[in-house]
Design an enzyme around this catalytic site. Sequence first.
Site, mmCIF file in Angstrom:
data_model
loop_
_atom_site.group_PDB
_atom_site.id
_atom_site.type_symbol
_atom_site.label_atom_id
_atom_site.label_comp_id
_atom_site.label_asym_id
_atom_site.label_seq_id
_atom_site.Cartn_x
_atom_site.Cartn_y
_atom_site.Cartn_z
ATOM 1 N N VAL A 60 9.546 3.024 7.974
ATOM 2 C CA VAL A 60 10.373 2.233 8.885
ATOM 3 C C VAL A 60 10.720 0.929 8.185
ATOM 4 O O VAL A 60 9.843 0.216 7.699
ATOM 5 C CB VAL A 60 9.642 1.960 10.223
ATOM 6 C CG1 VAL A 60 10.467 1.022 11.100
ATOM 7 C CG2 VAL A 60 9.370 3.264 10.959
ATOM 8 N N ALA A 105 8.803 -3.772 6.016
ATOM 9 C CA ALA A 105 8.842 -2.318 6.224
ATOM 10 C C ALA A 105 7.401 -1.816 6.298
ATOM 11 O O ALA A 105 6.457 -2.564 6.016
ATOM 12 C CB ALA A 105 9.551 -1.640 5.055
ATOM 13 N N LYS A 106 7.222 -0.592 6.676
ATOM 14 C CA LYS A 106 5.898 0.033 6.617
ATOM 15 C C LYS A 106 6.082 1.529 6.545
ATOM 16 O O LYS A 106 7.084 2.051 7.043
ATOM 17 C CB LYS A 106 5.090 -0.317 7.870
ATOM 18 C CG LYS A 106 3.611 -0.215 7.681
ATOM 19 C CD LYS A 106 3.066 -1.464 7.023
ATOM 20 C CE LYS A 106 1.576 -1.409 6.827
ATOM 21 N NZ LYS A 106 1.051 -2.715 6.408
ATOM 22 N N GLY A 107 5.123 2.189 5.925
ATOM 23 C CA GLY A 107 5.179 3.645 5.845
ATOM 24 C C GLY A 107 3.855 4.239 6.250
ATOM 25 O O GLY A 107 2.830 3.549 6.283
#
Length: 416
Positions: A60, A105-107
Site C-alpha cells: 500500500v 508505504a507498507k507491505g
Amino acid sequence: MTQEINPYEMAVTQLVNVAKLIELDPNLLEVLKKPKRELIVHLPVRMDDGSIKVFTGYRVQHNDARGPFKGGIRYHPNVTLDEVRALAMWMTWKTAVMNLPYGGAKGGVACDPEKMSLSELERLTRRYTCAIREFIGPYIDIPAPDVNTNEQIMAWIVDTYSMMQRRNEPGVVTAKPIELQGSYGRTEATGFGVMVTARETIKKLNISKDKVTVAIQGFGNVGYWAAYFAHQWGYKIVAVSDSKGGIYNPEGLDPSKVLEHKKKTRSVINYPNAKNISNKELLELDVTVLVPAAIEEVITEKNADNIKAKIISEGANGPTTPEADKILYEKGTLVIPDILANAGGVTTSYLEWVQNLIRYYWTRDEVLSKLETRMVSAFEDVYRLSKEREVDMRTAAYIIAISRVAKAIELRGFWP
Ligand code: NAD
C-alpha cells in the site's frame, strides 16, 4: 496491533483530529484519508513437499508528494489490507516529521514464517518481489524490513529486482547486509535515536547527567542499543526486561554484560547482582527515562496513573494508548512519540539510500553523526511546537507531519 480495533479506521481518526486542529482544507483531508495506490497480489509458491501454496501479499502506497514511497514489509499470519493501509499512512507521517524526502508505504504477506523453511521463504520473497516489481524501485518505492523480515530477505529482493532490471540496484531496499551496500550504523540506529531524543528532553528539563536513571522494557535490537548508548553517556540503567520478565539494580546495570547473560540463558532474568521484577513493575519504576521497546499498548489507562518516569521515549510502535496519553500529559510526563523517537531506523535507511545513489560510503561515525543531527533537529521542531500550541509532543509531531505533506500536495496541485 490488537485485532478488535480496525487499525486503518484508527489512523484515519487520528488524521481527522489533527486536521481539525490545523483547519486543514477538507479537500486535502479527503486526499490524505485514502492511499494513492493499493496492490493485492496472490503468490503461488512451491513448498518443500512439492505442493503449491497461494499466499496473499500487499503493498500500500499512501502518499508520495514529498518523495518516493518508503516503508517496511512484514511477514505475519495476521497481515490484513487495513493493517497495511494504516501502517502506510503512519510511514507518511514518520518520514514527514523527520523531514526526509520520502512519502509513506507498507507491505505485507500473510504467512507464518515460523512454519516455513528458509528456501520456502526465499521463493515467497522472490515471487512477491516479482509481483510488485513495477511499483517499487529506488525512485518509486523503497521497502525495508519490518516484523519477521530481515537483511537476508532484503538481499533476496535486491537480487530478484536487479536480475529483472538487468542492472545492479542496491537502492531498491534498505537495511541490506553491509556486503550488499548496506549502511554502517543501521543496526544500532533506532536505539541510538530513542536515546538521543531522551537526552535532548533531559537537557530541556535541566536534569543533570549523573542523576539520570533509565528503565527499558524489551532487550532486543532497539532496547539493547538504547541501553548501550545510555550507558556510554553516563546514565544509570536500573532495569531492563524481555518477554520472560525484568531485572532491577538501583546501582546500575552494564548492558554488554546483561547481553552476554541473555545470550547464554536466553533471557535477562536471573542476572547476578540484580533482583528479578515483572514487566508491570518495570513500567512503574521511579526513573528519569522509561523506554518501552517491546510491544504496543503497554501503557494504558489502567497503569498510566502509576507511571513515575519523567520522560517516556517510545522505542516500540504504539506503546501508549490515547487514554493513557491524556493522563500522562495532565501529570506532566513528557512522552516522545514513536514517530519521532524510533525514527532513527528509517532515517538511517534514508542515509543508506543516499549512499547507494551516490555510490560513496560513509563510516559508522559519519552515519551516526548525520543521524544525530537529524534527530536533534526533528526533536527541536516538535518540542517547540508542543510548547507554542500547548499540546503534547505526539499531537505536535502529527501537526508538523500532516502540515508538511498537505503543503507539498497543495504546491504540486492536481493534474490533470
Ligand atoms: P526485537 O524482536 O529485537 O526485540 C523485542 C524485545 O521485546 C525482545 O527482548 C523480547 O523478548 C521483548 N518482548 C516481547 N514481548 C514482550 C512483552 N510482552 N513484554 C516485555 N518484553 C517483551 O524487536 P526490535 O527490533 O527491538 O523492536 C522492538 C519494537 O520497536 C517493536 O515495537 C518494533 O516495531 C519497534 N521498532 C523497531 C525498529 C527497528 O529498527 N528495529 C524501528 C522502529 C520501531
